[in-house]
Write a protein that holds these residues in place. Structure first.
Motif, PDB file in Angstrom:
ATOM      1  N   TYR A   1       0.811  -1.219   0.005  1.00  0.00           N
ATOM      2  CA  TYR A   1       0.056  -0.003  -0.014  1.00  0.00           C
ATOM      3  C   TYR A   1       0.807   1.262   0.040  1.00  0.00           C
ATOM      4  CZ  TYR A   1       0.890   0.931   4.902  1.00  0.00           C
ATOM      5  OH  TYR A   1       1.218   0.942   6.242  1.00  0.00           O
ATOM      6  N   LEU A   2       2.302   1.182   0.305  1.00  0.00           N
ATOM      7  CA  LEU A   2       2.891   2.320   0.378  1.00  0.00           C
ATOM      8  C   LEU A   2       3.677   2.393  -1.070  1.00  0.00           C
ATOM      9  CD1 LEU A   2       4.953   1.821   3.620  1.00  0.00           C
ATOM     10  CD2 LEU A   2       3.475   3.539   3.301  1.00  0.00           C
ATOM     11  N   ALA A   3       3.460   1.628  -2.145  1.00  0.00           N
ATOM     12  CA  ALA A   3       4.257   1.435  -3.196  1.00  0.00           C
ATOM     13  C   ALA A   3       4.023   2.557  -4.139  1.00  0.00           C
ATOM     14  CB  ALA A   3       3.875   0.019  -4.013  1.00  0.00           C
ATOM     15  N   TYR A   4       2.639   3.258  -4.185  1.00  0.00           N
ATOM     16  CA  TYR A   4       2.361   4.171  -5.422  1.00  0.00           C
ATOM     17  C   TYR A   4       1.948   5.498  -4.748  1.00  0.00           C
ATOM     18  CZ  TYR A   4       2.411  -0.135  -8.059  1.00  0.00           C
ATOM     19  OH  TYR A   4       2.925  -1.282  -8.640  1.00  0.00           O
ATOM     20  N   ASP A   5       2.450   6.430  -5.122  1.00  0.00           N
ATOM     21  CA  ASP A   5       2.396   7.855  -4.448  1.00  0.00           C
ATOM     22  C   ASP A   5       1.364   8.546  -5.518  1.00  0.00           C
ATOM     23  OD1 ASP A   5       2.110  10.267  -3.247  1.00  0.00           O
ATOM     24  OD2 ASP A   5       4.063  10.931  -3.832  1.00  0.00           O
ATOM     25  N   SER A   6       0.051   8.024  -5.494  1.00  0.00           N
ATOM     26  CA  SER A   6      -1.000   8.765  -6.657  1.00  0.00           C
ATOM     27  C   SER A   6      -2.385   8.794  -5.662  1.00  0.00           C
ATOM     28  CB  SER A   6      -1.157   7.685  -7.536  1.00  0.00           C
ATOM     29  OG  SER A   6      -1.733   6.353  -7.093  1.00  0.00           O
ATOM     30  N   ASP A   7      -3.268   9.571  -6.238  1.00  0.00           N
ATOM     31  CA  ASP A   7      -4.512   9.852  -5.753  1.00  0.00           C
ATOM     32  C   ASP A   7      -5.401   8.675  -5.849  1.00  0.00           C
ATOM     33  OD1 ASP A   7      -3.858  12.494  -5.289  1.00  0.00           O
ATOM     34  OD2 ASP A   7      -4.867  13.269  -7.092  1.00  0.00           O
ATOM     35  N   ALA A   8      -5.278   7.632  -6.899  1.00  0.00           N
ATOM     36  CA  ALA A   8      -5.840   6.471  -7.072  1.00  0.00           C
ATOM     37  C   ALA A   8      -5.529   5.714  -6.095  1.00  0.00           C
ATOM     38  CB  ALA A   8      -5.619   6.073  -8.507  1.00  0.00           C
ATOM     39  N   ASN A   9      -4.238   5.290  -5.869  1.00  0.00           N
ATOM     40  CA  ASN A   9      -3.854   4.349  -4.638  1.00  0.00           C
ATOM     41  C   ASN A   9      -4.308   4.875  -3.362  1.00  0.00           C
ATOM     42  OD1 ASN A   9      -2.227   2.049  -3.637  1.00  0.00           O
ATOM     43  ND2 ASN A   9      -1.103   3.575  -2.762  1.00  0.00           N
ATOM     44  N   GLN A  10      -4.161   6.147  -3.019  1.00  0.00           N
ATOM     45  CA  GLN A  10      -4.552   6.759  -1.682  1.00  0.00           C
ATOM     46  C   GLN A  10      -6.087   6.585  -1.481  1.00  0.00           C
ATOM     47  OE1 GLN A  10      -2.461   7.677   0.620  1.00  0.00           O
ATOM     48  NE2 GLN A  10      -4.155   7.418   1.768  1.00  0.00           N
ATOM     49  N   ALA A  11      -6.910   6.759  -2.460  1.00  0.00           N
ATOM     50  CA  ALA A  11      -8.550   6.573  -2.453  1.00  0.00           C
ATOM     51  C   ALA A  11      -8.563   4.831  -2.159  1.00  0.00           C
ATOM     52  CB  ALA A  11      -8.969   6.968  -3.835  1.00  0.00           C
ATOM     53  N   PHE A  12      -8.002   4.192  -2.779  1.00  0.00           N
ATOM     54  CA  PHE A  12      -8.125   2.724  -2.545  1.00  0.00           C
ATOM     55  C   PHE A  12      -7.652   2.168  -1.259  1.00  0.00           C
ATOM     56  CE2 PHE A  12      -6.046  -1.596  -2.666  1.00  0.00           C
ATOM     57  CZ  PHE A  12      -7.043  -2.164  -2.522  1.00  0.00           C
ATOM     58  N   VAL A  13      -6.635   2.795  -0.754  1.00  0.00           N
ATOM     59  CA  VAL A  13      -6.199   2.503   0.626  1.00  0.00           C
ATOM     60  C   VAL A  13      -7.255   2.866   1.750  1.00  0.00           C
ATOM     61  CG1 VAL A  13      -4.401   2.921   2.480  1.00  0.00           C
ATOM     62  CG2 VAL A  13      -3.738   2.382   0.107  1.00  0.00           C
ATOM     63  N   ASP A  14      -7.453   4.316   1.535  1.00  0.00           N
ATOM     64  CA  ASP A  14      -8.505   4.883   2.305  1.00  0.00           C
ATOM     65  C   ASP A  14      -9.935   3.992   2.501  1.00  0.00           C
ATOM     66  OD1 ASP A  14      -6.906   6.787   2.942  1.00  0.00           O
ATOM     67  OD2 ASP A  14      -7.821   8.294   1.760  1.00  0.00           O
ATOM     68  N   ALA A  15     -10.324   3.614   1.360  1.00  0.00           N
ATOM     69  CA  ALA A  15     -11.677   2.807   1.339  1.00  0.00           C
ATOM     70  C   ALA A  15     -11.577   1.412   1.751  1.00  0.00           C
ATOM     71  CB  ALA A  15     -12.238   2.968  -0.301  1.00  0.00           C
ATOM     72  N   TYR A  16     -10.364   0.862   1.515  1.00  0.00           N
ATOM     73  CA  TYR A  16     -10.190  -0.674   1.740  1.00  0.00           C
ATOM     74  C   TYR A  16     -10.073  -0.346   3.483  1.00  0.00           C
ATOM     75  CZ  TYR A  16      -8.345  -5.293   2.154  1.00  0.00           C
ATOM     76  OH  TYR A  16      -8.074  -6.731   2.570  1.00  0.00           O
ATOM     77  N   THR A  17      -9.200   0.470   3.980  1.00  0.00           N
ATOM     78  CA  THR A  17      -9.345   0.497   5.421  1.00  0.00           C
ATOM     79  C   THR A  17     -10.502   0.740   6.247  1.00  0.00           C
ATOM     80  OG1 THR A  17      -6.908   1.424   5.140  1.00  0.00           O
ATOM     81  CG2 THR A  17      -7.831   1.590   7.108  1.00  0.00           C
ATOM     82  N   ALA A  18     -11.197   1.799   5.854  1.00  0.00           N
ATOM     83  CA  ALA A  18     -12.723   2.036   6.287  1.00  0.00           C
ATOM     84  C   ALA A  18     -13.604   0.616   6.374  1.00  0.00           C
ATOM     85  CB  ALA A  18     -13.088   3.250   5.465  1.00  0.00           C
ATOM     86  N   LEU A  19     -13.487  -0.215   5.136  1.00  0.00           N
ATOM     87  CA  LEU A  19     -13.993  -1.213   5.063  1.00  0.00           C
ATOM     88  C   LEU A  19     -13.766  -2.286   5.943  1.00  0.00           C
ATOM     89  CD1 LEU A  19     -16.619  -2.571   3.753  1.00  0.00           C
ATOM     90  CD2 LEU A  19     -14.921  -3.342   2.165  1.00  0.00           C
ATOM     91  N   ALA A  20     -12.368  -2.591   5.897  1.00  0.00           N
ATOM     92  CA  ALA A  20     -11.816  -3.837   6.475  1.00  0.00           C
ATOM     93  C   ALA A  20     -11.253  -3.427   7.798  1.00  0.00           C
ATOM     94  CB  ALA A  20     -10.642  -4.501   5.515  1.00  0.00           C
ATOM     95  N   GLY A  21     -11.081  -2.456   8.176  1.00  0.00           N
ATOM     96  CA  GLY A  21     -10.442  -1.995   9.429  1.00  0.00           C
ATOM     97  C   GLY A  21      -8.778  -2.337   9.512  1.00  0.00           C
ATOM     98  N   THR A  22      -8.215  -2.582   8.351  1.00  0.00           N
ATOM     99  CA  THR A  22      -6.729  -2.682   8.141  1.00  0.00           C
ATOM    100  C   THR A  22      -6.384  -1.984   6.710  1.00  0.00           C
ATOM    101  OG1 THR A  22      -4.897  -4.135   8.384  1.00  0.00           O
ATOM    102  CG2 THR A  22      -6.842  -5.047   7.392  1.00  0.00           C
TER     103      THR A  22
END
Length: 410
Positions: free
Chosen positions: A299-320
């Motif tokens: 999750y640290l690999a890509y410094d992009s808005d698309a990656n950050q949006a994915f990380v944020d949405a996944y974390t909100a859903l899965a708790g990690t």
């Protein structure tokens, strides 16, 4: 070639503030009252590898929510129906038959290459379509210039060969003095194949490699004390020695916890592992050993808005934060959505044709499924990590590399 070095010593990540258990999906239904388009998912949802199935499902749901919030596909919402294949290839085959009989013929998922090898010819026979997220066996898609062996089978995750070539090339550069490796791996098709690919690539790079002690254990085995005791004995006085750890999921966690009791990891100059290691490392409370790991995503690999949006949405859903398995589930749904939109149709034949050569946006950038091999353009991320209780995740990233798809091929 290793490119785009992105890791920082002592990197920390600010996670979303979370309360309670993992969140529920709250995405709106695209297409209003239109009938949903059902995608079928097969994965281990119980047993030793239930965490893998859960993460594939979380990633898929993130994609579903993202797509539905944007209006769905063909003005219809997407939904997922799941089947548990923890009991092995027979369960996977039966799930494919059941989904096909019910008219749910756009299917994705699976962890075990043995399961995928069993279901791939059946998918062709039934006229369904299957995208594997996680099965790595090279013979499931075309390689070495050969076309896809199965007409209706595709892959969005990386192949075993990609992963092993990238990891071997990294170790050749990072630890060229380590020429003896002990092996502990799962006893299945990919377990043997991946060690062979890793060691062969090192030899082709000019290393005089020797494999001293090798253990291949059953997938459902969790007690490794006899093998660890033997490894600790042979490695105790060794110099310039590495450990190749060809396990994943709870197998990796059990091996590390049991190995720590013997001080095993202090005996090795390097430990290398393929597969989704990050969630294991973060679960160890800052006590994870120093490991080089190669897989599709971090999750640290890509410094992009698309990656950050994915990380944020996944974390909100899965708790990690997401790991590779979650990312692969996300890719499979995105691939189907793009193909359905391109085809203007949800019939298996129309989606099949559209998947060949389809491109879509992902956290790694544009992602393409090759029309001939049916292989997706997955990058490999190699991370060098160690446990550190001072880090928010409990893991310190020492160095890492994103290795582009084109540089992971023979």
């Amino acid at each position: 070639m290793l490119t785009k070095k992105w890791a920082l010593a002592g990197a920390t990540v600010a996670l979303l503030a979370l309360s309670g258990c993992a969140g529920e999906s709250t995405g709106s239904d695209g297409g209003g009252d239109a009938d949903p388009i059902t995608l079928a998912m097969v994965a281990p949802l119980s047993g030793a590898f239930a965490d893998t199935g859960a993460q594939i499902g979380y990633g898929a749901q993130v994609a579903i929510d993202e797509i539905n919030e944007a209006g769905g596909v063909l003005d219809r919402p997407l939904e997922i129906e799941k089947a548990d294949t923890a009991d092995g290839a027979q369960a996977s085959v039966q799930a494919i038959r059941d989904f096909s009989a019910d008219g749910n013929e756009l299917i994705f998922g699976e962890l075990s290459s043995a399961n995928c090898l069993a279901l791939a010819p059946l998918v062709d026979e039934l006229g369904s379509v299957f995208i594997t997220t996680t099965c790595t066996n090279d013979d499931l898609t075309g390689h070495d210039g050969e076309p896809a062996p199965y007409e209706r089978f595709f892959r969005v995750g990386a192949t075993s060969e990609q992963d092993m070539l990238a990891l071997a090339r990294t170790m050749h550069d990072a630890a060229p003095e380590v020429t003896t490796y002990d092996v502990f791996a799962f006893d299945y098709v990919s377990g043997h194949l991946q060690w062979e690919q890793f060691s062969t690539e090192l030899a082709e790079l000019g290393m005089q490699l020797s494999a001293d002690v090798q253990y291949f254990v059953p997938l459902d085995e969790q007690n490794y004390t006899s093998q660890i005791s033997a490894l600790a004995g042979v490695s105790e006085n060794g110099e310039k020695r590495g450990l190749y750890l060809g396990t994943y999921g709870s197998g990796t966690s059990s091996f590390i916890n049991q190995g720590e009791q013997y001080g095993l990891f202090d005996n090795y100059d390097v430990v290398v592992n393929s597969g989704s290691y990050w969630p294991i490392a973060t679960s160890l409370g800052g006590a994870a050993p120093e490991v080089y790991n190669g897989y599709d995503y971090n999750y640290l690999a890509y410094d992009s808005d698309a990656n950050q949006a994915f990380v944020d949405a996944y974390t909100a859903l899965a708790g990690t934060v997401p790991d590779t398995w979650g990312y692969q589930g996300y890719l499979a749904v995105k691939a189907y959505a793009a193909a359905i939109e391109s085809a203007g149709d949800v019939s298996p034949d129309a989606v099949l044709d559209a998947l060949k050569g389809i491109s879509f946006d992902t956290p790694q950038g544009e992602y393409t499924i090759d029309p001939d091999s049916h292989q997706g353009s997955a990058n490999i991320v190699v991370t060098h990590t160690v446990g550190n209780a001072d880090e928010e995740t409990g893991v310190e990233v020492l160095e890492s590399y994103v290795i582009p798809y084109a540089d992971t091929l023979k």
